[in-house]
Design a protein around this motif. Structure first.
Motif, PDB file in Angstrom:
ATOM      1  N   PRO A 161       0.801  -1.370   0.163  1.00 37.14           N
ATOM      2  CA  PRO A 161      -0.093   0.155  -0.018  1.00 37.14           C
ATOM      3  C   PRO A 161       0.990   1.287   0.251  1.00 37.14           C
ATOM      4  CG  PRO A 161      -0.785  -1.791   1.979  1.00 37.14           C
ATOM      5  CD  PRO A 161       0.683  -1.915   1.651  1.00 37.14           C
ATOM      6  N   HIS A 162       0.627   1.904  -0.735  1.00 40.92           N
ATOM      7  CA  HIS A 162       1.206   3.420  -0.128  1.00 40.92           C
ATOM      8  C   HIS A 162       2.537   3.175  -1.523  1.00 40.92           C
ATOM      9  CE1 HIS A 162      -1.661   4.546   2.072  1.00 40.92           C
ATOM     10  NE2 HIS A 162      -0.556   3.821   3.286  1.00 40.92           N
ATOM     11  N   GLU A 163       2.415   2.175  -2.191  1.00 43.30           N
ATOM     12  CA  GLU A 163       3.958   2.392  -3.065  1.00 43.30           C
ATOM     13  C   GLU A 163       3.436   2.337  -4.566  1.00 43.30           C
ATOM     14  OE1 GLU A 163       7.232  -0.893  -1.089  1.00 43.30           O
ATOM     15  OE2 GLU A 163       5.890  -1.209  -2.529  1.00 43.30           O
ATOM     16  N   THR A 164       4.344   2.927  -4.649  1.00 43.50           N
ATOM     17  CA  THR A 164       4.178   2.709  -6.321  1.00 43.50           C
ATOM     18  C   THR A 164       4.943   2.662  -7.199  1.00 43.50           C
ATOM     19  OG1 THR A 164       3.486   5.691  -6.601  1.00 43.50           O
ATOM     20  CG2 THR A 164       3.545   4.853  -8.428  1.00 43.50           C
ATOM     21  N   ASP A 207       6.689   5.914   7.697  1.00 46.13           N
ATOM     22  CA  ASP A 207       6.201   5.030   6.986  1.00 46.13           C
ATOM     23  C   ASP A 207       6.589   6.255   5.549  1.00 46.13           C
ATOM     24  OD1 ASP A 207       6.295   2.830   8.336  1.00 46.13           O
ATOM     25  OD2 ASP A 207       3.272   2.227   7.594  1.00 46.13           O
ATOM     26  N   GLN A 208       5.846   7.102   5.433  1.00 41.17           N
ATOM     27  CA  GLN A 208       6.211   7.837   4.266  1.00 41.17           C
ATOM     28  C   GLN A 208       6.963   9.087   4.434  1.00 41.17           C
ATOM     29  OE1 GLN A 208       2.165   7.436   4.540  1.00 41.17           O
ATOM     30  NE2 GLN A 208       2.000   7.998   1.381  1.00 41.17           N
ATOM     31  N   LEU A 209       8.083   8.741   4.857  1.00 40.25           N
ATOM     32  CA  LEU A 209       9.202   9.797   5.588  1.00 40.25           C
ATOM     33  C   LEU A 209      10.375   9.759   5.059  1.00 40.25           C
ATOM     34  CD1 LEU A 209       8.232  11.162   9.442  1.00 40.25           C
ATOM     35  CD2 LEU A 209       7.219  11.935   7.061  1.00 40.25           C
ATOM     36  N   TRP A 210      10.801  10.108   4.839  1.00 40.09           N
ATOM     37  CA  TRP A 210      11.759  10.906   3.382  1.00 40.09           C
ATOM     38  C   TRP A 210      12.441  11.849   3.512  1.00 40.09           C
ATOM     39  CZ3 TRP A 210      13.457   7.273  -1.175  1.00 40.09           C
ATOM     40  CH2 TRP A 210      12.630   6.379  -1.408  1.00 40.09           C
TER      41      TRP A 210
END
Ligand SMILES: *[C@@H]1O[C@H](CO)[C@@H](O)[C@H](O)[C@H]1NC(C)=O
Ligand SMILES: *[C@@H]1O[C@H](CO)[C@@H](O)[C@H](O)[C@H]1NC(C)=O
Ligand SMILES: *[C@@H]1O[C@H](CO)[C@@H](O)[C@H](O)[C@H]1NC(C)=O
Length: 337
Positions: free
Chosen positions: A89-92, A264-267
């Motif tokens: 999920p949330h990956e492209t 999770d979605q932090l870069w």
């Protein structure tokens, strides 16, 4: 002639004896179990042994694969990702066309420019305060950085330097004939905008422009190429970044942990950051006109809703900020040689 062969009967005996010898010889060389069939059999055995060895190796590999499949979640994930194209999920899922960057540039008749904001932040010029003028292996950090950027086929690079900085232009920089100097501004973003305005006389709207920190000398050629490939193949702005690895805490009143923040979605953003000349200039001008605080180029692009991709960077692409970082950068540069 010997006496014995004079009689007819002895001649017959002699002929018979010769015949017997011939028959026995024939059986020795060619008969069942004879010399030649024996040789052929040996050869067959040898060939079979080779085939067996090959089969044994194949079994060993299969056994290893079976073991991996039974035990390794990683093997399953790899199979799911690469063979089945599944994503979390949330990956492209992005499949890169294996188009070579240089071919691609030539086909599109586009150029790559690099901008290096190197003015510090509006302070009076102090060679010792600016990390880019620290020396590693006889070269300033800035010279290392410029050398790395020149691993790409640049059309030119622009250094935005402080008004009192008469030092930058005297440095031995790689591909000095491609260097340009312009005046920096009060903040990093002002320096970048000055450099873009300076570039206006050379660059086309579609040319690619890199912005890179003067004090990030450890960026690798592979990362630079991946970034350009993404920008070209996906027709998008892009930045180097790495996923956040550490556990993140939301802190109140200086030292009170309120909670743990999901990473999770932090870069973590790094540089270079790449866009086209026209997109980047428009983004920065628009953001500045609206008094938006811009800490990197991507934040200006985000502000005008321009899509920006992250490209996996490396944790050793450090920015020299504190004195400790200089030692680390020395080690990284050494290890990369
Ligand atoms: C560093 O510079 C010094 C003096 O300028 C020179 O003697 C020395 O050989 C240089 N070392 C390297 C590794 O280039
Ligand atoms: C790339 O994107 C821009 C908009 O950001 C668009 O104008 C342009 O036509 C696109 N180019 C290609 C080759 O898709
Ligand atoms: C964290 O902050 C929220 C909102 O301010 C508050 O309701 C909560 O009590 C805090 N939790 C802790 C452990 O301080």
């Amino acid at each position: 002639m010997l006496e014995v062969f004079k009689t007819t009967s002895s001649k017959v005996i002699a002929v018979l004896a010769i015949l017997i010898v011939v028959v026995l010889q024939y059986r020795f060389w060619f008969g069942e179990g004879g010399h030649f069939p024996h040789q052929a059999l040996l050869q067959q055995i040898e060939q079979q042994a080779e085939v067996n060895a090959e089969l044994k190796e194949r079994n060993r590999i299969l056994a290893a694969e079976v073991y991996d499949l039974k035990n390794g979640a990683e093997a399953i994930e790899e199979h799911a990702r690469l063979d089945l194209g599944l994503v979390k999920p949330h990956e492209t899922f992005v499949q890169m066309k294996p188009m070579k960057m240089t071919t691609n540039l030539r086909q599109n008749n586009r150029k790559i420019w690099a901008i290096v904001p190197a003015a510090g932040s509006g302070r009076r010029f102090s060679k010792t305060e600016l990390k880019q003028y620290q020396v590693i292996q006889n070269q300033t950090v800035l010279a290392h950085t410029i050398a790395r950027l020149n691993d790409l086929p640049l059309a030119g690079y622009v250094l935005a330097v402080g008004e009192q900085d008469h030092y930058a232009q005297t440095l031995p920089l790689k591909n000095k004939h491609l260097s340009h100097f312009c005046l920096g501004g009060a903040e990093r973003v002002d320096s970048v905008l000055n450099a873009l305005r300076y570039l206006e006389q050379f660059a086309q709207a579609d040319d690619l422009v890199f912005v890179h920190d003067a004090a990030r000398p450890c960026v690798t050629q592979q990362c630079l190429e991946n970034l350009v490939d993404t920008a070209i193949n996906l027709n998008s702005s892009a930045i180097l970044a790495i996923p956040v690895r550490d556990t993140l805490k939301f802190v109140e009143n200086q030292q009170d942990i309120n909670k743990t923040v999901s990473r999770d979605q932090l870069w973590q953003a790094q540089t270079p950051q790449i866009s086209t000349f026209s997109k980047l200039k428009k983004a920065i001008e628009t953001a500045l006109a609206n008094n938006i605080i811009i800490t990197d180029e991507a934040s200006a692009l985000e502000y005008i809703n321009e899509p920006v991709k992250v490209v996996m960077g490396r944790s050793d692409n450090i920015k020299i900020t504190y004195p400790d970082d200089l030692e680390l950068a020395k080690l990284i540069l050494q290890s990369q040689q």
